[in-house]
Design an enzyme around this catalytic site. Structure first.
Site, short mmCIF file in Angstrom:
data_model
loop_
_atom_site.label_atom_id
_atom_site.label_comp_id
_atom_site.label_asym_id
_atom_site.label_seq_id
_atom_site.Cartn_x
_atom_site.Cartn_y
_atom_site.Cartn_z
N GLU A 265 0.84 -1.20 0.00
CA GLU A 265 0.00 0.00 0.00
C GLU A 265 0.88 1.25 0.00
O GLU A 265 1.86 1.34 0.73
CB GLU A 265 -0.89 -0.01 1.25
N LYS A 327 -9.36 2.66 -2.65
CA LYS A 327 -9.83 2.13 -1.38
C LYS A 327 -11.21 2.70 -1.06
O LYS A 327 -11.44 3.91 -1.12
CB LYS A 327 -8.83 2.48 -0.27
N CYS A 377 -5.25 -2.47 2.95
CA CYS A 377 -5.07 -2.34 4.39
C CYS A 377 -6.27 -2.85 5.18
O CYS A 377 -6.60 -4.01 5.18
CB CYS A 377 -4.72 -0.90 4.76
#
Length: 510
Positions: A265, A327, A377
């Site tokens: 990430e 995300k 994440c």
């Protein structure tokens, strides 16, 4: 049991609840002694069963849950004092307030359970009433204020016989079963020995379900290189070290080909337009020459101060539209600022801490004959969202994801239990979806978890290197993919409804 608990002074009960909650932390990774979760919850239920003072029940529940959560996520302080320049005492106090607030959720539910338990038989109280409200309380943590379902009880059982239920009812369904188990223990200790069959049956069926294969291998295995840059979060955005990170990932990607090469990430901590002009063209040239696919963790920008935490996909054949996954499930205070908390954002000085949210139902990234479904994440904590993506692809007859990919950066939390706890969450996701998951991380733990929830291979944390693996994709649907949390919610609600109807019918007959 009742005489022992009744004779205990309040301070003894409260101390025991606090210790039992702290002991529960050891049921999760990295210790992973899952029987402690069942024992500690059974101890709490014993007190709730015997006591009639609602205030005492609520205090006992809060102490248990606070201790469990506070000691389980104390690693949150690392972000605050190491990278946010917050005094240690203030960071600890902030986690105290945070976990103390979350602990109030089960307090409210179990207070409700105590309020009405006099209306039901012991069996209904322990096997229906307590488990229903306890599991609803844990599920509420999954969505209230965007959710924080870390250390949900079911995660302790990724390697226990209860793991067999994961593809059917998911982690919250397993949480419900652990509460039923705890209730059966209470009944056993209360002299109702026959109810021990409930606990035994739950474990026997769970063990048998582990031999059921809900999904099957699909396509040819992929060769994958998972890169781990080990960049200290404190220096990640400094100019000198930023250039070092760009150079490391550039050299590491070009080092050798693979079907898929993955960075962590935000490995490239710059939006695309601010990268050196030759950076992405060189990676595209390498992908074309070697037939490699590259998944880059980086920030995207759609305008001034409009940043997204993204995965950019580079394919051997240049595409008119570059694959991009943004995300969707953002972390409050770290990736978006809730209304009224702008002062906290400026106090913590978090780089790119207020980001744009991506679409939930994003398409997978095609790599040869496999479909890679990325999450970034914290997103793999929300299993129902991953299940919804797979189910949407199936019901709309689109490309079905066959492999899951998590790109993460846990450098924020240092050398703490956050890393093994996150791997344990990944293991539960693979069990629920019947698909393997690749994890590429900045500082650890870079891992391959297979479709059976087992760690196949992992790289040592806090080293700069790569993990070379071969991963087999899987196709098919688990019941959890199709139904999400609705299946266990439906089963639990049906059981509660039948019990309630039976109670009111008997009351009317009398």
């Amino acid at each position: 049991m009742q005489s022992v608990i009744s004779r205990c002074p309040n301070w003894v009960l409260f101390l025991c609840a606090f210790l039992a909650g702290g002991l529960n932390v050891l049921a999760f990774a990295p210790i992973g002694y899952w029987p402690l979760q069942l024992l500690s919850l059974s101890a709490l239920f014993c007190v709730l069963y015997v006591e009639n003072d609602i205030k005492k029940i609520m205090k006992t529940t809060w102490l248990y849950c606070f201790s469990w959560l506070f000691f389980g996520v104390i690693w949150l302080t690392v972000t605050m004092f190491r990278y946010g320049d917050m005094p240690v005492w203030l960071a600890v106090f902030a986690v105290f307030l945070f976990t103390g607030a979350i602990a109030c959720i089960p307090v409210l539910f179990m207070g409700l359970a105590a309020r009405y338990k006099a209306h039901f038989s012991p069996a209904v109280i322990c096997l229906v009433w307590f488990p229903t409200l306890w599991s609803l309380a844990e599920w509420t943590r999954d969505w209230l204020f965007t959710g924080f379902p870390w250390l949900v009880s079911g995660y302790a059982h990724n390697a226990s016989p209860l793991a067999g239920y994961a593809p059917i009812i998911g982690v919250f369904g397993i949480t419900w079963l652990t509460a039923i188990f705890a209730g059966s223990v209470v009944l056993f200790l209360d002299g109702k020995r026959s109810f021990s069959a409930v606990a035994v049956g739950i474990f026997l069926l769970g063990g048998a379900l582990q031999y059921v294969s809900w999904t099957t291998p699909s396509g040819a295995p992929l060769t994958v290189r998972l890169l781990q840059g080990n960049v200290d979060q404190a220096i990640k955005f400094e100019q000198e070290h930023l250039i070092d990170s760009l150079r490391f990932y550039y050299d590491a990607i070009l080092k050798k080909p693979a079907d898929l090469i993955v960075t962590p990430e935000s490995a490239l901590p710059l939006p695309m337009q601010f990268l050196p002009p030759e950076y992405l063209p060189d990676l595209q040239k390498f992908a074309t020459q070697t037939n490699s696919h590259i998944a880059l963790g980086m920030f995207s920008s759609d305008g001034p101060n409009l940043y997204a935490n993204s995965m950019i996909g580079i394919t051997p054949t240049p595409q008119k539209t570059t694959y991009r996954y943004d995300k969707h499930h953002l972390v409050p205070f770290g990736e978006f600022i809730p209304w009224g908390f702008g002062w906290f954002y400026h106090f913590m000085n978090i780089p790119m801490g207020d980001q744009q949210r991506g679409a939930l139902l994003a398409a997978p990234f095609a790599v040869k004959d496999q479909q890679i479904l990325p999450n970034i994440c914290y997103e793999d904590v929300f299993g129902e969202e991953i299940a919804a993506k797979i189910a949407h692809a199936y019901f709309t007859q689109q490309a079905m994801p066959t492999i899951l990919l998590n790109m993460t950066n846990l450098a924020w939390f240092g050398d703490s239990w956050a890393m093994p706890q996150h791997v344990q969450i990944t293991q539960m996701r693979t069990l629920e979806m019947g698909r393997p998951m690749l994890r590429s991380t900045n500082t650890g733990v870079t891992t391959l978890v297979n479709a059976q929830g087992q760690i196949v291979k992992q790289l040592a944390p806090f080293v700069r290197g790569e993990l070379d693996v071969s991963v087999q994709g899987y196709q098919g649907l688990t019941p959890y993919i199709v139904c999400g949390n609705y299946l266990w919610l439906g089963l639990m609600s049906l059981l509660a409804l039948v019990t309630a109807c039976s109670y009111f019918w008997k009351k009317r007959v009398r």
